[in-house]
Design a protein around this motif. Structure first.
Motif, PDB file in Angstrom:
ATOM      1  N   MET A   1     -35.648  21.874 -37.242  1.00 37.62           N
ATOM      2  CA  MET A   1     -34.399  21.165 -37.287  1.00 37.62           C
ATOM      3  C   MET A   1     -34.647  19.761 -36.730  1.00 37.62           C
ATOM      4  O   MET A   1     -35.339  19.607 -35.741  1.00 37.62           O
ATOM      5  N   ARG A   2     -34.072  18.755 -37.370  1.00 37.82           N
ATOM      6  CA  ARG A   2     -34.270  17.366 -36.960  1.00 37.82           C
ATOM      7  C   ARG A   2     -32.996  16.778 -36.370  1.00 37.82           C
ATOM      8  O   ARG A   2     -31.899  17.028 -36.851  1.00 37.82           O
ATOM      9  N   VAL A   3     -33.187  15.983 -35.326  1.00 33.77           N
ATOM     10  CA  VAL A   3     -32.074  15.274 -34.693  1.00 33.77           C
ATOM     11  C   VAL A   3     -32.489  13.807 -34.571  1.00 33.77           C
ATOM     12  O   VAL A   3     -33.368  13.482 -33.777  1.00 33.77           O
ATOM     13  N   PRO A   4     -31.893  12.916 -35.373  1.00 32.43           N
ATOM     14  CA  PRO A   4     -32.237  11.494 -35.257  1.00 32.43           C
ATOM     15  C   PRO A   4     -31.333  10.779 -34.245  1.00 32.43           C
ATOM     16  O   PRO A   4     -30.144  11.072 -34.140  1.00 32.43           O
ATOM     17  N   ILE A   5     -31.908   9.867 -33.490  1.00 34.24           N
ATOM     18  CA  ILE A   5     -31.155   9.011 -32.578  1.00 34.24           C
ATOM     19  C   ILE A   5     -31.542   7.576 -32.903  1.00 34.24           C
ATOM     20  O   ILE A   5     -32.726   7.233 -32.911  1.00 34.24           O
ATOM     21  N   THR A   6     -30.540   6.750 -33.160  1.00 35.45           N
ATOM     22  CA  THR A   6     -30.775   5.342 -33.470  1.00 35.45           C
ATOM     23  C   THR A   6     -30.535   4.507 -32.217  1.00 35.45           C
ATOM     24  O   THR A   6     -29.486   4.611 -31.586  1.00 35.45           O
ATOM     25  N   LEU A   7     -31.538   3.708 -31.862  1.00 34.36           N
ATOM     26  CA  LEU A   7     -31.439   2.839 -30.694  1.00 34.36           C
ATOM     27  C   LEU A   7     -31.336   1.389 -31.155  1.00 34.36           C
ATOM     28  O   LEU A   7     -32.268   0.841 -31.720  1.00 34.36           O
TER      29      LEU A   7
ATOM     30  N   ALA B   1     -32.411  22.278 -30.770  1.00 34.88           N
ATOM     31  CA  ALA B   1     -31.722  21.174 -31.433  1.00 34.88           C
ATOM     32  C   ALA B   1     -30.237  21.203 -31.121  1.00 34.88           C
ATOM     33  O   ALA B   1     -29.614  20.156 -30.876  1.00 34.88           O
ATOM     34  N   ILE B   2     -29.657  22.378 -31.107  1.00 29.91           N
ATOM     35  CA  ILE B   2     -28.229  22.508 -30.799  1.00 29.91           C
ATOM     36  C   ILE B   2     -27.971  22.102 -29.353  1.00 29.91           C
ATOM     37  O   ILE B   2     -27.024  21.385 -29.057  1.00 29.91           O
ATOM     38  N   GLY B   3     -28.819  22.529 -28.442  1.00 31.43           N
ATOM     39  CA  GLY B   3     -28.652  22.190 -27.035  1.00 31.43           C
ATOM     40  C   GLY B   3     -28.894  20.726 -26.744  1.00 31.43           C
ATOM     41  O   GLY B   3     -28.294  20.139 -25.852  1.00 31.43           O
ATOM     42  N   PHE B   4     -29.766  20.127 -27.525  1.00 30.67           N
ATOM     43  CA  PHE B   4     -30.094  18.718 -27.354  1.00 30.67           C
ATOM     44  C   PHE B   4     -28.922  17.857 -27.715  1.00 30.67           C
ATOM     45  O   PHE B   4     -28.534  16.954 -27.061  1.00 30.67           O
TER      46      PHE B   4
ATOM     47  N   ASP C   1     -37.486  25.463 -32.670  1.00 32.50           N
ATOM     48  CA  ASP C   1     -36.426  26.403 -32.346  1.00 32.50           C
ATOM     49  C   ASP C   1     -35.071  25.726 -32.543  1.00 32.50           C
ATOM     50  O   ASP C   1     -34.747  24.773 -31.838  1.00 32.50           O
ATOM     51  N   PRO C   2     -34.256  26.172 -33.509  1.00 35.04           N
ATOM     52  CA  PRO C   2     -32.960  25.534 -33.769  1.00 35.04           C
ATOM     53  C   PRO C   2     -32.045  25.505 -32.548  1.00 35.04           C
ATOM     54  O   PRO C   2     -31.223  24.606 -32.420  1.00 35.04           O
ATOM     55  N   LEU C   3     -32.188  26.469 -31.631  1.00 37.85           N
ATOM     56  CA  LEU C   3     -31.356  26.465 -30.421  1.00 37.85           C
ATOM     57  C   LEU C   3     -31.637  25.244 -29.559  1.00 37.85           C
ATOM     58  O   LEU C   3     -30.747  24.735 -28.890  1.00 37.85           O
TER      59      LEU C   3
ATOM     60  N   ALA D   1     -41.880  24.464 -29.106  1.00 37.65           N
ATOM     61  CA  ALA D   1     -42.503  23.225 -29.573  1.00 37.65           C
ATOM     62  C   ALA D   1     -41.487  22.237 -30.142  1.00 37.65           C
ATOM     63  O   ALA D   1     -40.513  22.619 -30.772  1.00 37.65           O
ATOM     64  N   TRP D   2     -41.750  20.977 -29.882  1.00 32.62           N
ATOM     65  CA  TRP D   2     -40.933  19.884 -30.406  1.00 32.62           C
ATOM     66  C   TRP D   2     -41.841  18.675 -30.589  1.00 32.62           C
ATOM     67  O   TRP D   2     -42.914  18.584 -30.009  1.00 32.62           O
ATOM     68  N   ARG D   3     -41.409  17.754 -31.436  1.00 30.56           N
ATOM     69  CA  ARG D   3     -42.152  16.535 -31.713  1.00 30.56           C
ATOM     70  C   ARG D   3     -41.166  15.379 -31.809  1.00 30.56           C
ATOM     71  O   ARG D   3     -40.015  15.558 -32.167  1.00 30.56           O
ATOM     72  N   VAL D   4     -41.661  14.188 -31.496  1.00 36.86           N
ATOM     73  CA  VAL D   4     -40.852  12.981 -31.629  1.00 36.86           C
ATOM     74  C   VAL D   4     -41.663  11.979 -32.429  1.00 36.86           C
ATOM     75  O   VAL D   4     -42.845  11.784 -32.185  1.00 36.86           O
TER      76      VAL D   4
END
Length: 59
Positions: free
Chosen positions: A1-7, A56-59, A52-54, A32-35
């Protein structure tokens, strides 16, 4: 699952947002996660990918 943040480079809180994200990843992520970074219209986009999709949801 991907979560984008624009700065936005004009946002004075961009370093705080990045720091909060790094703290959360180091202390809360279960698996595991990657940026990866991208540039979009002079803005920095951080794309967080979670195995782990959980996370992404918690993030």
């Amino acid at each position: 699952m991907r979560v984008p943040i624009t700065l936005d480079p004009e946002d004075r809180f961009r370093d705080e947002v990045r720091g909060d994200a790094e703290f959360w990843l180091g202390n809360r992520a279960r698996h595991a996660w990657r940026v990866r970074g991208e540039d979009s219209d002079s803005r920095e986009v951080l794309v967080f990918e979670f195995d782990d999709p959980l996370n992404a949801i918690g993030f």
